[in-house]
Design a protein around this motif. Structure first.
Motif, PDB file in Angstrom:
ATOM      1  N   LEU A 315      25.057  33.535  39.051  1.00  0.00           N
ATOM      2  CA  LEU A 315      24.688  34.958  39.101  1.00  0.00           C
ATOM      3  C   LEU A 315      23.529  35.261  38.150  1.00  0.00           C
ATOM      4  O   LEU A 315      22.596  36.000  38.501  1.00  0.00           O
ATOM      5  CB  LEU A 315      25.904  35.816  38.753  1.00  0.00           C
ATOM      6  CG  LEU A 315      27.054  35.805  39.773  1.00  0.00           C
ATOM      7  CD1 LEU A 315      28.237  36.606  39.243  1.00  0.00           C
ATOM      8  CD2 LEU A 315      26.603  36.369  41.116  1.00  0.00           C
ATOM      9  N   ASN A 316      23.579  34.688  36.961  1.00  0.00           N
ATOM     10  CA  ASN A 316      22.467  34.890  36.017  1.00  0.00           C
ATOM     11  C   ASN A 316      21.173  34.307  36.558  1.00  0.00           C
ATOM     12  O   ASN A 316      20.092  34.889  36.407  1.00  0.00           O
ATOM     13  CB  ASN A 316      22.812  34.269  34.668  1.00  0.00           C
ATOM     14  CG  ASN A 316      23.967  34.980  33.985  1.00  0.00           C
ATOM     15  OD1 ASN A 316      24.151  36.188  34.168  1.00  0.00           O
ATOM     16  ND2 ASN A 316      24.754  34.248  33.203  1.00  0.00           N
ATOM     17  N   SER A 317      21.293  33.150  37.227  1.00  0.00           N
ATOM     18  CA  SER A 317      20.092  32.530  37.800  1.00  0.00           C
ATOM     19  C   SER A 317      19.519  33.385  38.918  1.00  0.00           C
ATOM     20  O   SER A 317      18.293  33.516  39.060  1.00  0.00           O
ATOM     21  CB  SER A 317      20.425  31.127  38.316  1.00  0.00           C
ATOM     22  OG  SER A 317      20.876  30.300  37.263  1.00  0.00           O
ATOM     23  N   VAL A 318      20.403  33.984  39.744  1.00  0.00           N
ATOM     24  CA  VAL A 318      19.928  34.844  40.837  1.00  0.00           C
ATOM     25  C   VAL A 318      19.161  36.040  40.276  1.00  0.00           C
ATOM     26  O   VAL A 318      18.087  36.406  40.781  1.00  0.00           O
ATOM     27  CB  VAL A 318      21.121  35.303  41.701  1.00  0.00           C
ATOM     28  CG1 VAL A 318      20.687  36.415  42.655  1.00  0.00           C
ATOM     29  CG2 VAL A 318      21.677  34.138  42.494  1.00  0.00           C
ATOM     30  N   ARG A 319      19.685  36.653  39.233  1.00  0.00           N
ATOM     31  CA  ARG A 319      18.975  37.796  38.624  1.00  0.00           C
ATOM     32  C   ARG A 319      17.613  37.365  38.095  1.00  0.00           C
ATOM     33  O   ARG A 319      16.608  38.067  38.278  1.00  0.00           O
ATOM     34  CB  ARG A 319      19.827  38.393  37.505  1.00  0.00           C
ATOM     35  CG  ARG A 319      21.128  39.026  37.971  1.00  0.00           C
ATOM     36  CD  ARG A 319      21.785  39.798  36.836  1.00  0.00           C
ATOM     37  NE  ARG A 319      23.079  40.342  37.232  1.00  0.00           N
ATOM     38  CZ  ARG A 319      24.243  39.759  37.015  1.00  0.00           C
ATOM     39  NH1 ARG A 319      24.288  38.571  36.389  1.00  0.00           N
ATOM     40  NH2 ARG A 319      25.375  40.324  37.408  1.00  0.00           N
ATOM     41  N   PRO A 333      26.409  41.363  43.491  1.00  0.00           N
ATOM     42  CA  PRO A 333      27.736  40.850  43.850  1.00  0.00           C
ATOM     43  C   PRO A 333      28.667  41.977  44.297  1.00  0.00           C
ATOM     44  O   PRO A 333      28.428  43.153  44.032  1.00  0.00           O
ATOM     45  CB  PRO A 333      28.217  40.193  42.563  1.00  0.00           C
ATOM     46  CG  PRO A 333      27.429  40.838  41.478  1.00  0.00           C
ATOM     47  CD  PRO A 333      26.116  41.203  42.059  1.00  0.00           C
ATOM     48  N   ILE A 334      29.773  41.576  44.952  1.00  0.00           N
ATOM     49  CA  ILE A 334      30.711  42.541  45.521  1.00  0.00           C
ATOM     50  C   ILE A 334      31.312  43.434  44.442  1.00  0.00           C
ATOM     51  O   ILE A 334      31.446  44.651  44.627  1.00  0.00           O
ATOM     52  CB  ILE A 334      31.822  41.799  46.291  1.00  0.00           C
ATOM     53  CG1 ILE A 334      31.257  41.162  47.565  1.00  0.00           C
ATOM     54  CG2 ILE A 334      32.969  42.736  46.648  1.00  0.00           C
ATOM     55  CD1 ILE A 334      30.839  42.142  48.620  1.00  0.00           C
ATOM     56  N   SER A 355      35.914  35.916  45.958  1.00  0.00           N
ATOM     57  CA  SER A 355      35.023  36.648  46.872  1.00  0.00           C
ATOM     58  C   SER A 355      34.357  37.837  46.186  1.00  0.00           C
ATOM     59  O   SER A 355      33.351  38.359  46.676  1.00  0.00           O
ATOM     60  CB  SER A 355      35.810  37.129  48.094  1.00  0.00           C
ATOM     61  OG  SER A 355      36.336  36.037  48.818  1.00  0.00           O
ATOM     62  N   LEU A 356      34.915  38.298  45.066  1.00  0.00           N
ATOM     63  CA  LEU A 356      34.286  39.397  44.322  1.00  0.00           C
ATOM     64  C   LEU A 356      32.908  39.012  43.799  1.00  0.00           C
ATOM     65  O   LEU A 356      32.084  39.887  43.512  1.00  0.00           O
ATOM     66  CB  LEU A 356      35.182  39.819  43.153  1.00  0.00           C
ATOM     67  CG  LEU A 356      36.483  40.531  43.514  1.00  0.00           C
ATOM     68  CD1 LEU A 356      37.343  40.711  42.272  1.00  0.00           C
ATOM     69  CD2 LEU A 356      36.184  41.883  44.143  1.00  0.00           C
ATOM     70  N   PHE A 357      32.654  37.698  43.664  1.00  0.00           N
ATOM     71  CA  PHE A 357      31.379  37.244  43.106  1.00  0.00           C
ATOM     72  C   PHE A 357      30.374  36.866  44.184  1.00  0.00           C
ATOM     73  O   PHE A 357      29.299  36.354  43.867  1.00  0.00           O
ATOM     74  CB  PHE A 357      31.622  36.043  42.178  1.00  0.00           C
ATOM     75  CG  PHE A 357      32.598  36.338  41.082  1.00  0.00           C
ATOM     76  CD1 PHE A 357      32.235  37.114  40.003  1.00  0.00           C
ATOM     77  CD2 PHE A 357      33.903  35.855  41.144  1.00  0.00           C
ATOM     78  CE1 PHE A 357      33.143  37.387  38.990  1.00  0.00           C
ATOM     79  CE2 PHE A 357      34.807  36.124  40.142  1.00  0.00           C
ATOM     80  CZ  PHE A 357      34.437  36.905  39.053  1.00  0.00           C
ATOM     81  N   HIS A 358      30.719  37.097  45.463  1.00  0.00           N
ATOM     82  CA  HIS A 358      29.752  36.854  46.529  1.00  0.00           C
ATOM     83  C   HIS A 358      28.626  37.888  46.441  1.00  0.00           C
ATOM     84  O   HIS A 358      28.877  39.080  46.232  1.00  0.00           O
ATOM     85  CB  HIS A 358      30.430  36.930  47.896  1.00  0.00           C
ATOM     86  CG  HIS A 358      31.405  35.814  48.120  1.00  0.00           C
ATOM     87  ND1 HIS A 358      32.148  35.685  49.280  1.00  0.00           N
ATOM     88  CD2 HIS A 358      31.764  34.758  47.338  1.00  0.00           C
ATOM     89  CE1 HIS A 358      32.918  34.612  49.190  1.00  0.00           C
ATOM     90  NE2 HIS A 358      32.699  34.034  48.017  1.00  0.00           N
ATOM     91  N   VAL A 359      27.384  37.428  46.641  1.00  0.00           N
ATOM     92  CA  VAL A 359      26.208  38.286  46.503  1.00  0.00           C
ATOM     93  C   VAL A 359      25.794  38.791  47.876  1.00  0.00           C
ATOM     94  O   VAL A 359      25.627  37.992  48.817  1.00  0.00           O
ATOM     95  CB  VAL A 359      25.044  37.523  45.835  1.00  0.00           C
ATOM     96  CG1 VAL A 359      23.803  38.404  45.758  1.00  0.00           C
ATOM     97  CG2 VAL A 359      25.445  37.057  44.450  1.00  0.00           C
ATOM     98  N   LYS A 378      18.567  24.075  39.584  1.00  0.00           N
ATOM     99  CA  LYS A 378      19.945  23.686  39.291  1.00  0.00           C
ATOM    100  C   LYS A 378      20.637  24.805  38.510  1.00  0.00           C
ATOM    101  O   LYS A 378      21.205  24.598  37.435  1.00  0.00           O
ATOM    102  CB  LYS A 378      19.993  22.379  38.504  1.00  0.00           C
ATOM    103  CG  LYS A 378      19.461  21.191  39.295  1.00  0.00           C
ATOM    104  CD  LYS A 378      19.551  19.909  38.485  1.00  0.00           C
ATOM    105  CE  LYS A 378      19.007  18.729  39.299  1.00  0.00           C
ATOM    106  NZ  LYS A 378      19.083  17.446  38.537  1.00  0.00           N
ATOM    107  N   GLY A 379      20.557  25.989  39.099  1.00  0.00           N
ATOM    108  CA  GLY A 379      21.026  27.182  38.403  1.00  0.00           C
ATOM    109  C   GLY A 379      22.450  27.567  38.683  1.00  0.00           C
ATOM    110  O   GLY A 379      22.846  28.695  38.374  1.00  0.00           O
ATOM    111  N   GLY A 380      23.267  26.713  39.283  1.00  0.00           N
ATOM    112  CA  GLY A 380      24.662  27.054  39.497  1.00  0.00           C
ATOM    113  C   GLY A 380      24.984  27.256  40.971  1.00  0.00           C
ATOM    114  O   GLY A 380      24.190  26.920  41.863  1.00  0.00           O
TER     115      GLY A 380
END
Length: 432
Positions: A315-319, A333-334, A355-359, A378-380
């Motif tokens: 999630l941090n990598s996506v941001r 995320p959800i 599933s709460l952490f699905h973006v 390789k951000g997770g």
């Protein structure tokens, strides 16, 4: 055979009671902890408000100290001025006594001199009266003298007459040579003699006429100067009137400016009061913001502890990827897109799970682009829900009074309905 079973049952009952008591104590401790946290937050808010008030009071105290110091200095200056004024008053009193003595001496001397002064005034009046009488007699004598006053002596008068006679003789000789007849000469001689008489009389009055012409010229000059001065006076009057009008205009402008100044001053005072009230509100809002920031930090820490490491890193990598590569169409995320009452938190967490952490993203192209960067860095690990690919199935919920669909208890934007329908928690019922 039955005794061991009875003992086991009793032991189980005791353990159950003990467990129940411990569970109740844990619940009570949890409630107390919540109350203490709430009390702590309130106290923190109060402390922040008191700190703001303390800063304001310290500022007022420093200003009061400055004013007190200024007043002490002013008091010292006034005391010094008073001492100087007292000394000056004493000196003035001494000088006043000296002046009073001098006035008394002068008054006594004046009483002595006054009779002599009155006598001299009477004598002066008599002398002035005699002078006026003599001037009157002198003017009468001057009038009797007439035109003879233009000559200083008899010799001067004879000299002037001889010069005029010579001029007339030359004139007679010229006439005599121009006429050959004796009769004509006699006629001319009689005419000339009569003319000489009139010329002589005119010469005697020439001086008086010259004096009269000079006085006329002088009078004309004076009249011209008077007219010029009158014209200048009129110009000055016009200039003064214009200046008076300008002064009146300036006075009206000054009065208007003073009124405007008073209005602006009242507005300034009103705005200052509003600013003070806004400062108070700002301090309250700042305290509330600080409180909320603290709660957010605590919530983020608890979320980090509850989130698996690879998902948290993903999630941090996506941001970071969205920020650096300016990728749009990522909604988050959800768990950031929904809201519900606190009593449903456990049901949501148990039903949804990871599933709460699905973006949620707008299209699958956005997710593909982000996944490519994630693999490169390789951000997770992250699971994406593209809205253009989601097709939620229709679910028939049980129709019962003690069953409520969890989907109806969630608050989210209608744009994300397909994503929430995809998550399994949307199909789970809640039993009341």
């Amino acid at each position: 055979m039955f005794f061991p079973l009875i003992q086991v049952e009793e032991a189980r009952t005791k353990v159950s009671e003990t467990s129940t008591r411990m569970y109740n104590s844990v619940l009570e401790a949890h409630e107390k902890s919540k109350d203490l946290d709430k009390t702590y937050k309130d106290l923190t808010k109060d402390v922040q408000g008191l700190n703001k008030e303390k800063e304001s009071i310290d500022k007022q105290r420093s200003e009061a100290i400055q004013k007190r110091t200024q007043l002490e200095l002013d008091d010292k200056d006034l005391r010094e001025k008073m001492s100087v004024n007292i000394k000056a008053k004493e000196d003035a009193a001494k000088q006043l006594e000296i002046l009073q003595r001098e006035i008394q001496d002068s008054t006594e001397e004046l009483h002595k001199i006054t009779p002599l002064y009155d006598e001299k005034v009477i004598e002066e009046k008599e002398i002035s009266k005699g002078i006026m009488e003599r001037e009157k007699q002198l003017s009468i004598l001057y009038q009797k003298q007439g035109r003879a006053t233009q000559f200083s002596s008899k010799a001067a008068r004879d000299k002037w007459l001889q010069r005029k006679l010579m001029i007339l003789n030359e004139f007679v000789l010229r006439i005599w040579f121009s006429h050959s007849l004796i009769g004509t000469l006699e006629t001319v001689s009689s005419v000339v003699l009569s003319g000489l008489f009139y010329v002589f009389c005119g010469l005697l009055g020439a001086v008086g006429d010259n004096q009269q012409s000079e006085s006329d010229i002088h009078e004309k000059k004076l009249q011209d100067e008077i007219h010029q001065l009158n014209a200048e006076v009129k110009e000055r009057d016009i200039y003064i009137d214009s200046r008076k009008k300008e002064i009146e205009l300036l006075q009206s402008l000054i009065s208007q400016s003073r009124d405007g100044f008073n209005d602006y001053k009242a507005q300034r005072d009103k705005l200052q009061d509003e600013r003070k009230s806004l400062w108070g509100k700002e301090s309250e809002l700042s305290a509330e913001i600080d409180k909320l920031k603290t709660e957010v930090v605590k919530a983020e820490k608890s979320l980090d502890h509850a989130t698996p490491g690879d998902i948290r890193r993903g999630l941090n990598s996506v941001r970071r990827i969205c920020r650096e590569f300016e990728i749009h169409g990522v909604f988050g995320p959800i768990f950031e897109l929904l809201d519900c009452d606190e009593k449903f938190f456990t049901a949501v967490e148990v039903t949804a799970g990871n599933s709460l952490f699905h973006v949620v993203v707008e299209t699958d192209e956005v997710s593909t682009q982000i996944i490519r960067h994630l693999n490169a860095l390789k951000g997770g690990r992250v699971t994406f829900i593209p809205l253009n690919r989601v097709k939620a199935p229709h679910v028939a919920y049980p129709q019962s009074s003690d069953v409520i669909p969890l989907l109806k208890k969630l608050k989210f934007s209608p744009n994300y309905t397909p994503a929430f329908a995809q998550v399994c928690l949307c199909f789970a019922p809640v039993f009341s």
